[in-house]
Design a protein around this motif. Sequence first.
Motif, PDB file in Angstrom:
ATOM      1  N   HIS A  10      -2.604  -7.187   1.770  1.00  0.00           N
ATOM      2  CA  HIS A  10      -3.729  -6.495   2.385  1.00  0.00           C
ATOM      3  C   HIS A  10      -3.308  -5.060   2.679  1.00  0.00           C
ATOM      4  CE1 HIS A  10      -6.591  -5.345   5.638  1.00  0.00           C
ATOM      5  NE2 HIS A  10      -7.436  -5.990   4.862  1.00  0.00           N
ATOM      6  N   SER A  11      -4.257  -4.139   2.683  1.00  0.00           N
ATOM      7  CA  SER A  11      -3.930  -2.723   2.877  1.00  0.00           C
ATOM      8  C   SER A  11      -3.269  -2.450   4.226  1.00  0.00           C
ATOM      9  CB  SER A  11      -5.198  -1.872   2.744  1.00  0.00           C
ATOM     10  OG  SER A  11      -6.185  -2.283   3.675  1.00  0.00           O
TER      11      SER A  11
ATOM     12  N   VAL B 166       0.806  -1.225   0.000  1.00  0.00           N
ATOM     13  CA  VAL B 166       0.000   0.000   0.000  1.00  0.00           C
ATOM     14  C   VAL B 166       0.840   1.275   0.000  1.00  0.00           C
ATOM     15  CG1 VAL B 166      -0.211   0.149   2.522  1.00  0.00           C
ATOM     16  CG2 VAL B 166      -2.040   1.068   1.054  1.00  0.00           C
TER      17      VAL B 166
ATOM     18  N   PRO C 123      -8.891  -1.313  -1.991  1.00  0.00           N
ATOM     19  CA  PRO C 123      -7.914  -0.416  -1.365  1.00  0.00           C
ATOM     20  C   PRO C 123      -8.125  -0.196   0.131  1.00  0.00           C
ATOM     21  CG  PRO C 123      -8.590   0.454  -3.482  1.00  0.00           C
ATOM     22  CD  PRO C 123      -9.479  -0.717  -3.210  1.00  0.00           C
ATOM     23  N   ASP C 124      -9.382  -0.233   0.593  1.00  0.00           N
ATOM     24  CA  ASP C 124      -9.625  -0.049   2.029  1.00  0.00           C
ATOM     25  C   ASP C 124      -9.531  -1.359   2.808  1.00  0.00           C
ATOM     26  OD1 ASP C 124     -11.928  -1.376   1.271  1.00  0.00           O
ATOM     27  OD2 ASP C 124     -13.292   0.275   1.737  1.00  0.00           O
ATOM     28  N   GLY C 125      -9.287  -2.465   2.124  1.00  0.00           N
ATOM     29  CA  GLY C 125      -9.121  -3.759   2.786  1.00  0.00           C
ATOM     30  C   GLY C 125     -10.406  -4.382   3.281  1.00  0.00           C
TER      31      GLY C 125
END
Length: 487
Positions: free
Chosen positions: A280-281, A235, A328-330
């Motif tokens: 993961h983010s 990220v 993107p926010d997981g």
Amino acid sequence: MRTVCLLISLALSVPVAALADEAAENEARLLSSTRQLTFAGKRAGEGYFSADGSKMIFQSEREKDNPFFQIYLIDLETGDTERISPGHGKTTCAWIHPGGKKVMFASTHSDPDARKKQEEALKRRAEGKEKRYSWDYDAFFDIYEYNLETKKSRNLTRTPGYDAEGAYSPDGRKVVFGSNRLGYSDADRLSAKDREWFKLNPSFLMDLFIMDADGSNVKQLTSEPGYDGGAFFNVDGSKICWRRFNREGDQAEIWTMNVDGGNEKQLTALDAMSWAPYFHSSGEYLIFATNLNGFANFELYLVDAAGAREPVRVTWTDGFDGLPAFSPDGKRLSWTSKRTGKKGSQIFLADWNHSAALELLAAAPVRGTPPQGKEDPKVELSTKALAGLAATTSKVDQGDLRHHIEYLAGPELEGRMTGTPGERKATAYVARAFAEFGLKPFLGDNYFHPFEFTAGVDLGKGNTLVLKTGDEELDLKVDEDWRPLSF
């Protein structure tokens, strides 16, 4: 052998509905509101979110005059979908620029014979001679940038060889990609053996490269023999994850490294086909696909970012589950699956339980560490065996039963003849399973109870046999004319 037969019998007796319920229950630990995203065409897959999570780019085979993948962009709120690739040739591995105004994908549409190859493939399909699906590493693949506003594209690589599998960095300034270009430009430096192997297996010389987003300042990141590819940034853009195959191409593991190519770290050691990793983010773990539970049964697993613990299983549905990507926010997971029951794959979405993932990873066994007092101290189980056990449960599950059978009857145990290393691994495996499932030893604190047996009999010096026929005596030679029974 009786253990294996019992497991087969149990696997055959489990009702299909019960297995489906069991898979759903296991998947509910991490996934909820699972739904199918794509429906059109023969197959679709490899979907990746835009930076704001509102769109997804993916590949699909749905054009009537083209039997190969093309690239599509879908609005996740409205469902509106548009093709952004030229429509002819092969395409793969697309990505949306963080700015949202352009995308990137690999394509062979500049191949002068692109349309001819399409026609030939369609003819084979109509005649029932279609080849089994496999990736061919077409040397005409190049990476293209496509402007969503002007609808124009430009070639970023322009180099002989397979250039694909590209991903933008989070700031949009860099692109990491895979290429076997050195097999074409530096072929003279290869040994005769490697040149022949490259002809048979073009993925053999796949390496990772990084370049500026406009295609300039190309830098090689990896140089190990075997395939390095499928890379993605984390990220903050400081690290890259990817899959590394062995030289033969039949096994792959998950790796990470710094964005400059330093600090390479292997996260898995499953001795299986483990690929398609994705951060993961949070940066605390990665998700990937592996066929640890069966040659054709790819499932999704998690591994912590340090690779300190055994991987944790995510999906439990029989068949193919792979190519995962977090939003993107997981909070959401996208992946490619054949769980529709149809021959081709489609893309699925689910809500993701991050806190449950952290709990499961924290509870996973430390990599390669057996429980104390529960196994034969002279036997060390392989990482693949330990990871496979960690992913199973005490419930009757078809996938778990198949995994146990494949391990106990697999080549690593060499037939499990009593007293051999393979037999000791088999008993250690069963003991480990008993411990994981909460079964207590019947006597004392150990599952093992030694006993003596006759492992074999050697031919001694005192064995004789004389054949008398009338006055004639014939002294027969042992182990040539006759042999005594071992018992």
